[in-house]
Design a protein around this motif. Sequence first.
Motif, mmCIF file in Angstrom:
data_model
loop_
_atom_site.group_PDB
_atom_site.id
_atom_site.type_symbol
_atom_site.label_atom_id
_atom_site.label_comp_id
_atom_site.label_asym_id
_atom_site.label_seq_id
_atom_site.Cartn_x
_atom_site.Cartn_y
_atom_site.Cartn_z
ATOM 1 N N TYR A 223 0.840 -1.206 0.000
ATOM 2 C CA TYR A 223 0.000 0.000 0.000
ATOM 3 C C TYR A 223 0.874 1.255 0.000
ATOM 4 O O TYR A 223 1.943 1.292 0.644
ATOM 5 C CB TYR A 223 -0.928 0.015 1.218
ATOM 6 C CG TYR A 223 -1.968 -1.088 1.209
ATOM 7 C CD1 TYR A 223 -3.158 -0.927 0.515
ATOM 8 C CD2 TYR A 223 -1.755 -2.272 1.895
ATOM 9 C CE1 TYR A 223 -4.124 -1.926 0.500
ATOM 10 C CE2 TYR A 223 -2.704 -3.283 1.891
ATOM 11 C CZ TYR A 223 -3.884 -3.111 1.194
ATOM 12 O OH TYR A 223 -4.833 -4.104 1.177
ATOM 13 N N SER A 224 0.389 2.271 -0.704
ATOM 14 C CA SER A 224 1.061 3.578 -0.731
ATOM 15 C C SER A 224 0.145 4.623 -0.103
ATOM 16 O O SER A 224 -1.090 4.571 -0.271
ATOM 17 C CB SER A 224 1.392 3.981 -2.175
ATOM 18 O OG SER A 224 2.273 3.052 -2.772
ATOM 19 N N GLY A 242 -1.279 -1.979 -4.633
ATOM 20 C CA GLY A 242 -0.076 -2.242 -5.417
ATOM 21 C C GLY A 242 -0.247 -1.948 -6.891
ATOM 22 O O GLY A 242 0.755 -1.757 -7.601
ATOM 23 N N ALA A 243 -1.480 -1.909 -7.375
ATOM 24 C CA ALA A 243 -1.751 -1.600 -8.784
ATOM 25 C C ALA A 243 -2.076 -0.126 -8.981
ATOM 26 O O ALA A 243 -2.599 0.267 -10.036
ATOM 27 C CB ALA A 243 -2.904 -2.468 -9.290
ATOM 28 N N SER A 244 -1.812 0.696 -7.970
ATOM 29 C CA SER A 244 -2.043 2.154 -8.013
ATOM 30 C C SER A 244 -3.517 2.515 -8.082
ATOM 31 O O SER A 244 -3.879 3.619 -8.532
ATOM 32 C CB SER A 244 -1.293 2.795 -9.194
ATOM 33 O OG SER A 244 0.103 2.616 -9.054
ATOM 34 N N PHE A 278 4.632 7.636 1.555
ATOM 35 C CA PHE A 278 5.415 6.461 1.935
ATOM 36 C C PHE A 278 4.649 5.224 1.506
ATOM 37 O O PHE A 278 3.456 5.292 1.164
ATOM 38 C CB PHE A 278 5.704 6.438 3.441
ATOM 39 C CG PHE A 278 4.491 6.248 4.313
ATOM 40 C CD1 PHE A 278 4.028 4.972 4.651
ATOM 41 C CD2 PHE A 278 3.790 7.341 4.807
ATOM 42 C CE1 PHE A 278 2.910 4.799 5.447
ATOM 43 C CE2 PHE A 278 2.662 7.183 5.605
ATOM 44 C CZ PHE A 278 2.219 5.909 5.926
ATOM 45 N N SER A 279 5.320 4.098 1.497
ATOM 46 C CA SER A 279 4.675 2.834 1.131
ATOM 47 C C SER A 279 5.036 1.786 2.169
ATOM 48 O O SER A 279 6.057 1.898 2.870
ATOM 49 C CB SER A 279 5.119 2.370 -0.259
ATOM 50 O OG SER A 279 6.526 2.146 -0.297
ATOM 51 N N ILE A 280 4.202 0.754 2.267
ATOM 52 C CA ILE A 280 4.465 -0.326 3.208
ATOM 53 C C ILE A 280 4.417 -1.660 2.465
ATOM 54 O O ILE A 280 3.703 -1.826 1.478
ATOM 55 C CB ILE A 280 3.443 -0.344 4.371
ATOM 56 C CG1 ILE A 280 2.020 -0.575 3.856
ATOM 57 C CG2 ILE A 280 3.536 0.935 5.172
ATOM 58 C CD1 ILE A 280 1.001 -0.788 4.968
#
Length: 402
Positions: A223-224, A242-244, A278-280
């Motif tokens: 996730y972003s 993840g696919a935006s 940020f992303s996780i």
Amino acid sequence: MRISTAQMYNQNISSLNKNQTQTSKLMDQIASGQRVNTAGDDPVAAIGIDNLTQQNSLIQQFQKNINYANQHLSLTESQLGDAETLSMSIRDRMLAAVNGTYTDDERQSIADELRQSLDQLQTIANSQDEAGNYLFAGTKSDTQPFAFDNNGNMVYSGNSDVRTALVAAGVAMPTNVAGAAAFMNAPNAMGDFSVNYSAVQSGDFSVTSAKITDPTSYIPDDYSFNFLDNGSGGIDVQILDGASNVVKTINNYDPTTPISVNGVDLTLNGTPSAGDSFSIQPQSTTSIFDTVQQAITLFEDGDTINTPAGQSQLAQLLNNFDSGVDQIRIGRSQAGTSLSALDNYASNHSDTELVNNSALSVLQDLDYASAVSEYQKQQLAMNAVSTLFSQVGTVSLFDYLS
């Protein structure tokens, strides 16, 4: 009643043989110091002696196993103690690199020191015993457990199993600590995810917790999180998968309130600015080796370490490093607990063996004074029978005819 000469001879010979047998038995007892040399000497005592002897043999094997386990666990505990001490030195150097007045060359020097310490830590993790077996390889003791791959990540080639030794009836104690537990599988300090910060971060914040709080609604993904100016003086949080694809938008984000999405809760420390992100990624465990390697890479990048993103990443690395040190301490504690238990088992076995030996002494040991006295009596009786037999043997009817 008439007694024939042959009968008289047989009776005397039988008496002599009986005395000789008893005398021989006493001589064997005196020579061995034991009252019971065969089951025929005392059948009841012989059974007790056999049982006690078997118990002592088993105890002696347990004691050998305890000595083996003690030797290996003591070495394991010592090596983990060295790893813990070295880790504290590494942490001090990591904290020193935070100093904003350090030049790039000074930080590079710290990175070089950390690389040397990392090599030392790897050497400890690849320690061997006197037979060449790797202490921290699990049950794959003939395989070197720790090595870096081409990407600089630590690869563990051992397993999570432990070798055991039977130290009492039905009790098997571990004789080692698996390297996966001691060095690789430290809990992620933030929970279930790792965080990647944007290089253009301007706000002073870091993620302190990222955990799956509702497994039933959790959807595994990367996730972003984008912080956007909402045009009303506040910040909205846009969450992408993840696919935006936009998964969720939080309007007028409150930094004091956790961010929740698909069963995941995130807690932030500080205040993000518009444009930050940020992303996780899922990550429940960390390796102390990889944590130090990531710190080295960060310190060698002079353009990043002093940025808000660099500081946030360093905070995450320090927390994960502390988790790795705690994991080493847990392994050391396990070894120490096992050593303490082994001491107790060894003491119990010694007490039992002492009681068994006392019982054996009662059943088996010879009373020398009584045995010697009995031997002398048997000798006297045998001499008397022998003398009488020789005198009777010379008697003839012709001696009385004249």
